[in-house]
Motif scaffolding. Structure first.
Motif, PDB file in Angstrom:
ATOM      1  N   ASP A 192      15.268   3.713  13.461  1.00 53.57           N
ATOM      2  CA  ASP A 192      13.756   3.878  13.523  1.00 53.57           C
ATOM      3  C   ASP A 192      13.250   4.980  13.041  1.00 53.57           C
ATOM      4  OD1 ASP A 192      14.926   5.785  15.188  1.00 53.57           O
ATOM      5  OD2 ASP A 192      14.284   5.123  17.035  1.00 53.57           O
ATOM      6  N   VAL A 193      13.982   5.685  12.105  1.00 50.00           N
ATOM      7  CA  VAL A 193      13.644   6.717  11.094  1.00 50.00           C
ATOM      8  C   VAL A 193      14.166   6.502   9.962  1.00 50.00           C
ATOM      9  CG1 VAL A 193      13.695   9.028  10.429  1.00 50.00           C
ATOM     10  CG2 VAL A 193      13.171   8.548  13.046  1.00 50.00           C
ATOM     11  N   LEU A 204       8.625  15.233  13.833  1.00 47.23           N
ATOM     12  CA  LEU A 204       8.306  13.743  13.724  1.00 47.23           C
ATOM     13  C   LEU A 204       8.680  12.785  15.086  1.00 47.23           C
ATOM     14  CD1 LEU A 204       8.550  13.232   9.724  1.00 47.23           C
ATOM     15  CD2 LEU A 204       6.337  13.677  11.233  1.00 47.23           C
ATOM     16  N   ALA A 205      10.030  13.363  15.189  1.00 43.87           N
ATOM     17  CA  ALA A 205      10.385  12.448  16.163  1.00 43.87           C
ATOM     18  C   ALA A 205      10.163  12.931  17.657  1.00 43.87           C
ATOM     19  CB  ALA A 205      12.211  12.782  16.469  1.00 43.87           C
ATOM     20  N   VAL A 209       1.386   7.453   9.355  1.00 44.69           N
ATOM     21  CA  VAL A 209       2.397   7.824  10.412  1.00 44.69           C
ATOM     22  C   VAL A 209       1.714   7.883  11.851  1.00 44.69           C
ATOM     23  CG1 VAL A 209       4.270   9.343  11.168  1.00 44.69           C
ATOM     24  CG2 VAL A 209       3.990   8.911   8.800  1.00 44.69           C
ATOM     25  N   GLY A 255      12.030  16.701  10.712  1.00 46.22           N
ATOM     26  CA  GLY A 255      12.548  15.619  11.234  1.00 46.22           C
ATOM     27  C   GLY A 255      12.266  15.552  12.791  1.00 46.22           C
ATOM     28  N   ARG A 304      16.319   9.901  17.908  1.00 42.81           N
ATOM     29  CA  ARG A 304      15.908   8.857  16.926  1.00 42.81           C
ATOM     30  C   ARG A 304      17.313   8.428  16.422  1.00 42.81           C
ATOM     31  NH1 ARG A 304      10.968   7.495  15.463  1.00 42.81           N
ATOM     32  NH2 ARG A 304       9.234   8.796  16.648  1.00 42.81           N
ATOM     33  N   THR A 321      14.337   7.850   5.754  1.00 38.19           N
ATOM     34  CA  THR A 321      14.011   8.633   4.901  1.00 38.19           C
ATOM     35  C   THR A 321      14.815   8.749   3.602  1.00 38.19           C
ATOM     36  OG1 THR A 321      13.652  11.252   4.464  1.00 38.19           O
ATOM     37  CG2 THR A 321      15.205  10.610   6.036  1.00 38.19           C
ATOM     38  N   PRO A 343      18.300   7.503  12.703  1.00 37.23           N
ATOM     39  CA  PRO A 343      17.754   7.604  11.592  1.00 37.23           C
ATOM     40  C   PRO A 343      18.793   7.008  10.447  1.00 37.23           C
ATOM     41  CG  PRO A 343      18.843   9.748  11.985  1.00 37.23           C
ATOM     42  CD  PRO A 343      19.288   8.552  13.133  1.00 37.23           C
ATOM     43  N   ALA A 356       7.908   2.682  12.023  1.00 35.83           N
ATOM     44  CA  ALA A 356       8.997   3.505  11.702  1.00 35.83           C
ATOM     45  C   ALA A 356       8.454   3.555  10.312  1.00 35.83           C
ATOM     46  CB  ALA A 356      10.357   2.939  11.664  1.00 35.83           C
ATOM     47  N   ALA A 358      15.599  14.469  13.337  1.00 36.08           N
ATOM     48  CA  ALA A 358      15.134  13.034  13.940  1.00 36.08           C
ATOM     49  C   ALA A 358      16.165  12.665  15.109  1.00 36.08           C
ATOM     50  CB  ALA A 358      14.812  12.018  13.063  1.00 36.08           C
TER      51      ALA A 358
END
Ligand SMILES: Cc1ncc(C[n+]2csc(CCOP(=O)(O)OP(=O)(O)O)c2C)c(N)n1
Length: 383
Positions: free
Chosen positions: A16-17, A255-256, A175, A252, A62, A19, A64, A39, A57
């Motif tokens: 769900d993340v 954002l999480a 986002v 990270g 999360r 990058t 990632p 995501a 994250a």
């Protein structure tokens, strides 16, 4: 399998993340992730920053995935060794395998030949994706990550994904819930000349006094040690190695956990090592990020060698990039005021604190990496 199908499958396996740094072999995967409002793809400036961001994250609860070309494995070696592997932070590394079998552009041939060996050397379990078994391989990766509490890699050779030529228009990535509308950055205090008045430890103490239960990600070296000597807290994440990555880990985490403020205690040398992060911050605009840089104009932890921040104003760089607020301060009261203001208002915020080169006589962090991880993640799980 199309890139969009792989992106959907990643979501179904709980990732769900997302990058990383693009590779043409995963162009369609990234395009699909960019369109995913739940995501969306987070563009990192370097692969090691993506590894840091993914770790932050995960610490924020999360699951990632880091997408990269195998050339990016080289860029990530230290982040993987002294961050993900040392602390034990799960992440899926989806690594394209350019140069496989020596059939590629010259710059990929050597890296292609040593790619599995690099992962073996690091002790990162890996498998190679095949068209007919992507689902099982992803299930394996998700299982291994959870069981080992460690990064796991899937190598993606050319030919596994179909190339979709159509070039669908990419919507501007949003986002949801994590971004502020763009506003002109503004300076709070920004004198032309900044003469340090207090030591780094005094500045850290002034900043810490303003904190409640906000998490603080610390840059490596004496910033960790001095902060530990001021106040050890479960919400303190001390980065023992992985120089440069505190800010990426903070992004990270921010954002999480958008409902919580994330604070980064950075150093000038650390920030300069990962300067691309200012563009990531300014682009993602995490409203809950407070980026404090203790700038002593030297690499203090290694003997006070001069750093370029002696001649380059880091606050000017942050302002030019587009942090929402930028402050540059020197005295203890100013530090307190700038941090307090940042904690009360929508960011992202950048606080440059010019400090002297004085170093306190303080002990090393006594906690093991796993203990630091576990207490920090537990503290982040609290509402
Ligand atoms: C990749 C890497 N290169 C070099 C080092 C050695 N090192 C540890 S701390 C540090 C200096 C950090 O400087 P800065 O962020 O300005 O913080 P200060 O120590 O001055 O407070 C260096 C060079 C390292 N840990 N990792």
């Amino acid at each position: 399998m199309t890139g969009a199908a792989l992106a959907a499958l990643l979501g179904r396996h709980g990732f769900d993340v997302f990058t990383g740094v693009p590779c043409s072999l995963i162009e369609d995967v990234i395009a699909a992730l960019e369109r995913d409002p739940r995501a969306p793809w987070i563009a990192a400036a370097r692969e090691d920053a993506a590894v840091g961001l993914a770790g932050g994250a995960w610490l924020g609860g999360r699951r990632p995935a880091v997408l990269m070309q195998n050339s990016g494995l080289g860029t990530s070696l230290n982040a993987l060794a002294s961050f993900s592997l040392m602390y034990g932070l799960p992440a899926l590394l989806l690594v394209t395998w350019r140069g496989l079998g020596g059939k590629d552009a010259p710059e990929h041939v050597l890296t292609g030949a040593i790619t599995p060996g690099l992962l073996d050397l690091l002790g990162i379990p890996h498998r190679t994706l095949a068209r007919e078994s992507v689902d099982e391989q992803l299930a394996w990766a998700a299982r291994e990550m959870a069981a080992r509490l460690s990064p796991v890699a899937l190598l993606l050779p050319p030919g596994v994904l179909e190339t979709v030529v159509a070039g669908a228009a990419r919507p501007a990535s949003t986002v949801s819930g994590l971004r502020e509308t763009r506003v002109a950055p503004h300076a709070r205090i920004s004198p032309d000349v900044l003469s340090p008045l207090i030591s780094r430890r005094e500045a850290i103490a002034a900043a810490v006094k303003q904190l409640g239960d906000e998490p603080v990600i610390h840059a490596n070296g004496y910033i960790c040690r001095e902060s530990f000597s001021v106040a050890d807290r479960p919400e303190n994440f001390y980065m023992l190695g992985s120089m440069g990555l505190a800010s990426a880990i903070g992004v990270g985490l921010a954002l999480a956990r958008p409902a919580r403020r994330t604070v980064v205690f950075d150093g000038d040398g650390n920030l300069l090592m990962n300067l691309g992060i200012v563009s990531t911050v300014a682009s993602l605009r995490p409203a809950n990020l407070v980026h404090v840089v203790f700038d002593n104009e030297v690499y203090g932890s290694t003997g006070n060698q001069a750093s370029p921040s002696r001649d380059v104003r880091l606050d000017a760089i942050a302002r030019a990039a587009g942090y929402r607020t930028v402050a540059a301060v020197t005295g203890a009261d100013e530090v307190a005021g700038a941090v307090r203001a940042a904690l009360e208002d929508a960011g992202p915020h950048f606080v440059l604190v010019k400090v002297t080169t004085e170093e306190a006589d303080v002990a090393r962090i006594p906690h093991t990496p796993h203990a630091l991880r576990d207490r920090f993640r537990k503290a982040m799980a609290r509402p």
